[in-house]
Write an enzyme that holds these catalytic residues in place. Sequence first.
Site, PDB file in Angstrom:
ATOM      1  N   ARG A  37     -10.469 -11.394   1.587  1.00 24.70           N
ATOM      2  CA  ARG A  37     -11.288 -12.466   1.014  1.00 24.70           C
ATOM      3  C   ARG A  37     -10.546 -13.802   1.033  1.00 24.70           C
ATOM      4  O   ARG A  37     -11.163 -14.859   1.094  1.00 24.70           O
ATOM      5  CB  ARG A  37     -11.703 -12.087  -0.408  1.00 24.70           C
ATOM      6  CG  ARG A  37     -10.567 -11.997  -1.406  1.00 24.70           C
ATOM      7  CD  ARG A  37     -10.921 -11.198  -2.643  1.00 24.70           C
ATOM      8  NE  ARG A  37     -11.087  -9.779  -2.331  1.00 24.70           N
ATOM      9  CZ  ARG A  37     -11.425  -8.861  -3.229  1.00 24.70           C
ATOM     10  NH1 ARG A  37     -11.632  -9.202  -4.484  1.00 24.70           N
ATOM     11  NH2 ARG A  37     -11.563  -7.597  -2.866  1.00 24.70           N
ATOM     12  N   LYS A  40       0.826  -1.196   0.000  1.00 20.33           N
ATOM     13  CA  LYS A  40       0.000   0.000   0.000  1.00 20.33           C
ATOM     14  C   LYS A  40       0.869   1.259   0.000  1.00 20.33           C
ATOM     15  O   LYS A  40       2.026   1.219   0.422  1.00 20.33           O
ATOM     16  CB  LYS A  40      -0.886   0.028   1.252  1.00 20.33           C
ATOM     17  CG  LYS A  40      -1.925  -1.067   1.334  1.00 20.33           C
ATOM     18  CD  LYS A  40      -2.687  -0.966   2.642  1.00 20.33           C
ATOM     19  CE  LYS A  40      -3.742  -2.055   2.745  1.00 20.33           C
ATOM     20  NZ  LYS A  40      -4.857  -1.843   1.811  1.00 20.33           N
TER      21      LYS A  40
END
Length: 520
Positions: free
Chosen positions: A364, A290
């Site tokens: 996920r 990130k």
Amino acid sequence: MRHRVVPFLALSAFFVSPADAQRALAIADYALPETGAVAVAVRQGVPDEGAFAALDQRSGGALRRAVRTAGFLGDRGTVLNLPGVGPYDQVLLVGTGSDPVTPRLLEDVGGLVGQAGVLSAAPEITLLWPEAGMPTAGAHLALGASLGQYTFRQYKTPKPAAPVLGQGTLTVRVVDAGAASAAWRSDWAHVAEGVRFARDLKTEPGNVIYPETFVERTREAFEGVRGVSIEVVDEARMRELGMGAMLSVGVGSAQPPKLLLVRYRGAGDAAPVAFVGKGITFDSGGISIKPADNMWRMKHDMAGAAAATGAVLALAKRGARVNAIAVAALAENMPDGEAARPGDVVRTLGGLTFENLNTDAEGRIVLVDAIAYVQRQDKPSMLIDIATLTGSQVTAVGDEYGGLFSRDDALVADLVAAGAASGEELWRLPLHPSYAKDLESPIADLRNVGSGGRAGAGLGAHFIGAWVDPAVRWAHIDMASMAWRDDAPLPTVPLGASAYGVRLFDRFVRDTIEAPKRAD
């Protein structure tokens, strides 16, 4: 080989500040105090009735004059804080508008008083509610006050010369104090505890809360609670079971992943409801790293796991008539020489494989192994997963709603109703069949992300749903925008960690699982 990591704040108990103390809550019979700090709810237009009229009379009309001068109209959610009115050190007016009295309205009133109490030096604040008709009104006011006054100051050094704020007592005075006190002690105080538990976990830094310490905090919170058992699947067991998804996320960190299951049995042999939470205790993005700006926020990427665990803590402590399981998929997503690479193919516990195109889509990934495991072990009739999953959910609905995905219309209706009643609202988003095409992979069963940045929240939901048994009622909640309040607090959610999901799940169990049993 993993490197040994010694957390910077391993002795964090020595850093706890006395300023973290909050007001003790009490419920007592309705009576007008002679002096001190007092809070009262005021309807739209500031009608001359009830507690407001009595306080105005005690002040010789000074209260009404102050209200007119300030232009206060009693709109819902507005607050007027008046120091030194007549014999009172402080008078706090909370507008309720023209809405009917509901538990949610009462909780908002209590929350606004709780927030104001954090900034008050008064040793006692008295919240007056003279209306009859709802025996548990005092309990809902107390719940709101408990949530509204939440603060986290554990690592602030106290300033000896500073005034002492936010300590003492907050007394709720209502007509039916006996019923309200009983409801608070046996029921709603436990919901407040579940929320505080989740908020504390989410606010702690990543060098304090990581998979192992999340488990330790959970064991402490559930110690001695009846009907509860705890299972922890460690890294070695994950390898034996073939949990390639969770292992692929945690492999780049010195902190090994863990799968935590808290099982509460309050309904005999009934099939359980499973609340499965994403528990990324810090998310750097892994190899798909990130940007540095605001990466600190990724300490609360375990908000879903905290909410699921906090909700089951509330259910178990209040003795809810349900079998419920909190599943926390815990890992730290870090870049390392052993970290998962974009393009890797991963085999999961459920047997499916996926192509990991983006290691920053790790939520996920851990969820699918957790879902496969709880389905295999516990055969839940209903499974609701909750996660800070995507930025596209934030873009779609902002910080007013969590995004809700499900193919079960009845389950959607029940969850939306629970959200409206609890104040943790949901908005249904689509699960289009075309999402399967978007996640096709040429070398695996599917990919973990699509291309082009389209329908990111829906694609994430579809990916997770591929591991859910079609016979199991399932919903996915993307609460990326709801985990943390940045700019404007809500009455029961101060700035910082929200614990979104705890009250939602508690209300869902009350209204859809427990209520039909009571009717029978």
